[in-house]
Design a protein around this motif. Sequence first.
Motif, mmCIF file in Angstrom:
data_model
loop_
_atom_site.group_PDB
_atom_site.id
_atom_site.type_symbol
_atom_site.label_atom_id
_atom_site.label_comp_id
_atom_site.label_asym_id
_atom_site.label_seq_id
_atom_site.Cartn_x
_atom_site.Cartn_y
_atom_site.Cartn_z
ATOM 1 N N THR A 1 43.582 -39.839 17.337
ATOM 2 C CA THR A 1 42.445 -40.728 17.581
ATOM 3 C C THR A 1 42.179 -40.830 19.077
ATOM 4 O O THR A 1 43.094 -40.971 19.881
ATOM 5 C CB THR A 1 42.730 -42.126 17.002
ATOM 6 O OG1 THR A 1 42.957 -41.989 15.607
ATOM 7 C CG2 THR A 1 41.576 -43.066 17.235
ATOM 8 N N GLU B 1 33.844 -46.368 21.488
ATOM 9 C CA GLU B 1 33.575 -45.420 20.412
ATOM 10 C C GLU B 1 34.890 -44.753 20.028
ATOM 11 O O GLU B 1 35.630 -44.270 20.885
ATOM 12 C CB GLU B 1 32.582 -44.373 20.907
ATOM 13 C CG GLU B 1 32.187 -43.368 19.873
ATOM 14 C CD GLU B 1 31.158 -42.398 20.427
ATOM 15 O OE1 GLU B 1 31.482 -41.207 20.513
ATOM 16 O OE2 GLU B 1 30.057 -42.853 20.789
ATOM 17 N N THR C 1 36.794 -41.770 17.983
ATOM 18 C CA THR C 1 36.663 -40.469 17.341
ATOM 19 C C THR C 1 38.049 -39.967 16.989
ATOM 20 O O THR C 1 39.053 -40.423 17.535
ATOM 21 C CB THR C 1 35.969 -39.449 18.264
ATOM 22 O OG1 THR C 1 36.729 -39.314 19.457
ATOM 23 C CG2 THR C 1 34.559 -39.876 18.599
ATOM 24 N N SER C 2 38.073 -39.019 16.076
ATOM 25 C CA SER C 2 39.349 -38.460 15.661
ATOM 26 C C SER C 2 39.214 -36.963 15.519
ATOM 27 O O SER C 2 38.195 -36.450 15.062
ATOM 28 C CB SER C 2 39.807 -39.065 14.334
ATOM 29 O OG SER C 2 41.001 -38.458 13.917
ATOM 30 N N SER C 3 40.258 -36.261 15.888
ATOM 31 C CA SER C 3 40.282 -34.814 15.702
ATOM 32 C C SER C 3 41.188 -34.455 14.533
ATOM 33 O O SER C 3 41.602 -33.327 14.389
ATOM 34 C CB SER C 3 40.768 -34.132 16.986
ATOM 35 O OG SER C 3 42.064 -34.552 17.307
ATOM 36 N N TYR D 1 40.707 -31.307 12.252
ATOM 37 C CA TYR D 1 39.892 -30.333 12.966
ATOM 38 C C TYR D 1 40.665 -29.023 13.069
ATOM 39 O O TYR D 1 41.765 -28.975 13.601
ATOM 40 C CB TYR D 1 39.531 -30.855 14.356
ATOM 41 C CG TYR D 1 38.665 -29.919 15.141
ATOM 42 C CD1 TYR D 1 37.339 -29.742 14.785
ATOM 43 C CD2 TYR D 1 39.168 -29.225 16.215
ATOM 44 C CE1 TYR D 1 36.529 -28.889 15.499
ATOM 45 C CE2 TYR D 1 38.365 -28.362 16.937
ATOM 46 C CZ TYR D 1 37.051 -28.192 16.567
ATOM 47 O OH TYR D 1 36.254 -27.337 17.262
#
Length: 155
Positions: free
Chosen positions: A121, A58, A60-62, A65
């Motif tokens: 990432t 999986e 995800t990226s911050s 944010y």
Amino acid sequence: MPKTNKDNELDKMYKELLETRKSVNSVSSKSEGSRLLSFFVGLLLLGGGLFMIFQNIEVTSSWGYGGHIFSFGGFHLANGLIMLPIIIGIAMLFLMDKKIYGWIVLSIGIVIVLLSVMLTTRLHWVRSNAFTFIVMFGLTAAGGAMVLRELFRKD
């Protein structure tokens, strides 16, 4: 001039050599086919194993944010500011006679954006059972080994 005994022996050896060459060529063409099949089966196993592995990761990226990417002490670099070199590079392409400087600034801006996305990432392993885990990595290892064996085989 009549043929001597040595000439007859040479003719006989030449014919045997030709027959041996024909049989070797037919065997090598069969082995070429099996080597090609082994290579493509290995490629399929490798691809299937990698596909299964990538399906269980999986991403995800911050990025974006909190409205900033980098923090240096109390200073935060806003997300919008990393687009500034791209905008300046595009403007330079239209305004300057020597367009090389515009292309350089634009390229640096694109690299900054790509790096900022990659640096924020995160990859997470999705929960899977032991059987699936063994199948994924087993297919990848077997397929990779078959492909490498056929690529580096010395005959």
